[in-house]
Write an enzyme that holds these catalytic residues in place. Structure first.
Site, mmCIF file in Angstrom:
data_model
loop_
_atom_site.group_PDB
_atom_site.id
_atom_site.type_symbol
_atom_site.label_atom_id
_atom_site.label_comp_id
_atom_site.label_asym_id
_atom_site.label_seq_id
_atom_site.Cartn_x
_atom_site.Cartn_y
_atom_site.Cartn_z
ATOM 1 N N GLY A 46 -2.802 -2.042 1.936
ATOM 2 C CA GLY A 46 -3.929 -2.264 2.850
ATOM 3 C C GLY A 46 -4.170 -3.756 3.069
ATOM 4 O O GLY A 46 -4.417 -4.202 4.194
ATOM 5 N N ASP A 47 -4.093 -4.525 2.004
ATOM 6 C CA ASP A 47 -4.296 -5.980 2.109
ATOM 7 C C ASP A 47 -3.213 -6.593 2.998
ATOM 8 O O ASP A 47 -3.452 -7.571 3.703
ATOM 9 C CB ASP A 47 -4.218 -6.649 0.722
ATOM 10 C CG ASP A 47 -5.116 -5.964 -0.290
ATOM 11 O OD1 ASP A 47 -6.082 -5.315 0.135
ATOM 12 O OD2 ASP A 47 -4.854 -6.076 -1.505
HETATM 13 N N1 LIG Z 1 3.672 6.563 2.522
HETATM 14 C C1 LIG Z 1 3.664 5.509 3.357
HETATM 15 N N2 LIG Z 1 4.655 5.370 4.265
HETATM 16 C C2 LIG Z 1 4.687 4.328 5.131
HETATM 17 N N3 LIG Z 1 3.735 3.375 5.159
HETATM 18 C C3 LIG Z 1 2.710 3.457 4.276
HETATM 19 C C4 LIG Z 1 2.620 4.524 3.328
HETATM 20 N N4 LIG Z 1 1.501 4.327 2.581
HETATM 21 C C5 LIG Z 1 0.921 3.197 3.048
HETATM 22 N N5 LIG Z 1 1.640 2.679 4.061
HETATM 23 C C6 LIG Z 1 1.348 1.452 4.835
HETATM 24 O O1 LIG Z 1 0.301 0.739 4.228
HETATM 25 C C7 LIG Z 1 -0.846 0.670 5.089
HETATM 26 C C8 LIG Z 1 -2.110 0.775 4.268
HETATM 27 O O2 LIG Z 1 -2.075 1.945 3.496
HETATM 28 P P1 LIG Z 1 -3.392 2.787 3.146
HETATM 29 O O3 LIG Z 1 -3.054 3.648 1.980
HETATM 30 O O4 LIG Z 1 -3.868 3.486 4.372
HETATM 31 O O5 LIG Z 1 -4.480 1.647 2.816
HETATM 32 P P2 LIG Z 1 -5.079 1.102 1.436
HETATM 33 O O6 LIG Z 1 -3.936 0.450 0.705
HETATM 34 O O7 LIG Z 1 -6.112 0.139 1.891
HETATM 35 O O8 LIG Z 1 -5.645 2.296 0.708
HETATM 36 C C9 LIG Z 1 -0.630 1.775 6.116
HETATM 37 O O9 LIG Z 1 -1.243 1.465 7.350
HETATM 38 C C10 LIG Z 1 0.901 1.791 6.241
HETATM 39 O O10 LIG Z 1 1.313 0.757 7.106
HETATM 40 O O1 LIG Z 2 -11.684 -5.242 -5.825
HETATM 41 P P1 LIG Z 2 -11.235 -3.820 -5.986
HETATM 42 O O2 LIG Z 2 -11.803 -2.887 -4.971
HETATM 43 O O3 LIG Z 2 -11.435 -3.326 -7.400
HETATM 44 O O4 LIG Z 2 -9.668 -3.782 -5.709
HETATM 45 C C1 LIG Z 2 -8.783 -4.622 -6.403
HETATM 46 C C2 LIG Z 2 -7.396 -4.106 -6.328
HETATM 47 O O5 LIG Z 2 -7.043 -3.999 -4.979
HETATM 48 C C3 LIG Z 2 -5.781 -4.563 -4.750
HETATM 49 O O6 LIG Z 2 -6.025 -5.785 -4.101
HETATM 50 C C4 LIG Z 2 -4.920 -3.654 -3.931
HETATM 51 O O7 LIG Z 2 -5.617 -3.234 -2.771
HETATM 52 P P2 LIG Z 2 -5.007 -2.242 -1.700
HETATM 53 O O8 LIG Z 2 -4.007 -1.370 -2.390
HETATM 54 O O9 LIG Z 2 -6.193 -1.502 -1.131
HETATM 55 O O10 LIG Z 2 -4.376 -3.098 -0.644
HETATM 56 C C5 LIG Z 2 -5.173 -4.823 -6.108
HETATM 57 O O11 LIG Z 2 -4.355 -5.960 -6.109
HETATM 58 C C6 LIG Z 2 -6.378 -4.965 -6.997
HETATM 59 O O12 LIG Z 2 -6.120 -4.523 -8.287
#
Ligand SMILES: Nc1ncnc2c1ncn2[C@@H]1O[C@H](COP(=O)(O)OP(=O)(O)O)[C@@H](O)[C@H]1O
Ligand SMILES: O=P(O)(O)OC[C@H]1O[C@](O)(COP(=O)(O)O)[C@@H](O)[C@@H]1O
Length: 308
Positions: free
Chosen positions: A248-249
């Site tokens: 997500g980041d």
């Molecule tokens: N299974 C997957 N296959 C392909 N891309 C993925 C997958 N999981 C995550 N991504 C990529 O990572 C982005 C963020 O993932 P997501 O799980 O929706 O957000 P977060 O990490 O904030 O929970 C998605 O928009 C996509 O581009």
């Molecule tokens: O500040 P929070 O919500 O506890 O999240 C921190 C965690 O999120 C992350 O930045 C990962 O975030 P995402 O998987 O949502 O992109 C990790 O590196 C870290 O451990």
């Protein structure tokens, strides 16, 4: 300058265990440590796309030193306020499924908070501030609102990748961009979002409330970008997920990097999604090469009848 704010950085401890058994001694088959925290990940992704940023927040102890040293090695400027407790360690357990345990974070005193706010004094309206991640337990829940108030005074664009109560508060301040995933968006409206169509309905409500750009990521199901005039949907490429921490980041980092290079909003969205998937398909954060490799597999389309 783009400033990323990580109020609660972390050392992400990624452990792989085969057939994890609760209540038993489990041994790792592999483990790694990376600096973490959402703003820090955004800075690291932007660096890989040749976009400079300055990482702000609070760090402390041996874990804080690990984070700072790592950023120094990657030549990412930072200006952290030092606290006496240890920066948290977040456990990312990889078994048949991924589980996470994120820590609370160290204490932050009023003096340290004042020191942090002083950094904003030198910012100007050309700057962008990215607020990302959770709020450490000892800071007031209104902290993001307070930071945004300072940014508004200076006409600084604010991007927010936060969840829960913090997201609710931030939305009322009409930021430039927010990037909830579909679970976080659902939580805002006390509902469960399962599809792109449902995400569009709720994402639009946030734009109606004044948020300039809303990206909703739905992991393997795709992503949405909603603006005042248009909505776009992107597919995500197929691949083997190795480590989705920071995916997500990476979407935020990819999008902001492209915007700062004056790409169109659609192109920036595509790069953001490619960065997210490139991270999901890597053990570590995405590289520029991996992003470029995935770009041809992503299609961004305007949602039918969406020109408003
Ligand atoms: N299974 C997957 N296959 C392909 N891309 C993925 C997958 N999981 C995550 N991504 C990529 O990572 C982005 C963020 O993932 P997501 O799980 O929706 O957000 P977060 O990490 O904030 O929970 C998605 O928009 C996509 O581009
Ligand atoms: O500040 P929070 O919500 O506890 O999240 C921190 C965690 O999120 C992350 O930045 C990962 O975030 P995402 O998987 O949502 O992109 C990790 O590196 C870290 O451990």
């Amino acid at each position: 300058m783009i400033y990323t704010v990580t109020l609660n950085p972390s050392v992400d401890y990624i452990v792989e265990v085969e057939q994890f058994e609760l209540g038993s001694l489990n041994r790792t088959v592999a483990d790694t440590k990376f600096p973490g925290g959402k703003g820090i990940n955004v800075s690291r992704v932007m660096k890989r796309l040749s976009v400079e940023s300055n990482a702000l927040g609070f760090i402390g102890g041996f874990t804080g030193k690990f984070v700072e040293d790592f950023l120094n090695l990657e030549k990412i400027p930072s200006n952290f306020v030092k606290v006496s407790g240890d920066t948290r360690i977040n456990i990312k357990l990889k078994t048949e499924v991924e589980s996470e345990i994120n820590g609370l974070g160290p204490n932050i005193s009023d003096g340290q908070l004042t020191e942090f706010f002083e950094i904003f004094q030198k910012m100007t309206k050309e700057d962008i501030v990215v607020l990302a991640g959770s709020i450490p337990g000892t800071l007031p829940s209104s902290i993001y609102k307070e930071i945004i108030a300072v940014c508004k005074e200076k006409e600084i664009k604010v991007v927010a990748d936060v969840s829960g109560e913090a997201l609710k508060e931030v939305i009322t301040e009409k930021p430039y961009l927010i990037k909830p995933n579909h679970h976080e968006l659902g939580e805002l409206f006390n509902t469960e979002i399962q599809s792109v169509e449902e995400a569009l309905i709720y994402g639009k409500k946030l734009v109606e409330q004044g948020v300039k750009h809303v990206i909703v990521s739905l992991a393997e199901k795709g992503a949405l970008l909603i603006t005042e005039n248009n909505s776009y949907v992107a597919n995500v490429p197929k691949g083997k997920v190795l480590n989705s921490v920071g995916a997500g980041d990476s979407v935020v980092g990819g999008f902001i990097s492209a915007i700062s290079k004056s790409y169109t909003i659609e192109e920036a969205f595509k790069i953001g999604v490619a960065a997210g998937s490139a991270t999901a398909f890597s053990m570590e954060l995405c590289t520029k090469e991996k992003i470029e490799e995935l770009l041809p597999y992503i299609e961004v389309n305007r949602v039918e009848g969406e020109e408003r």
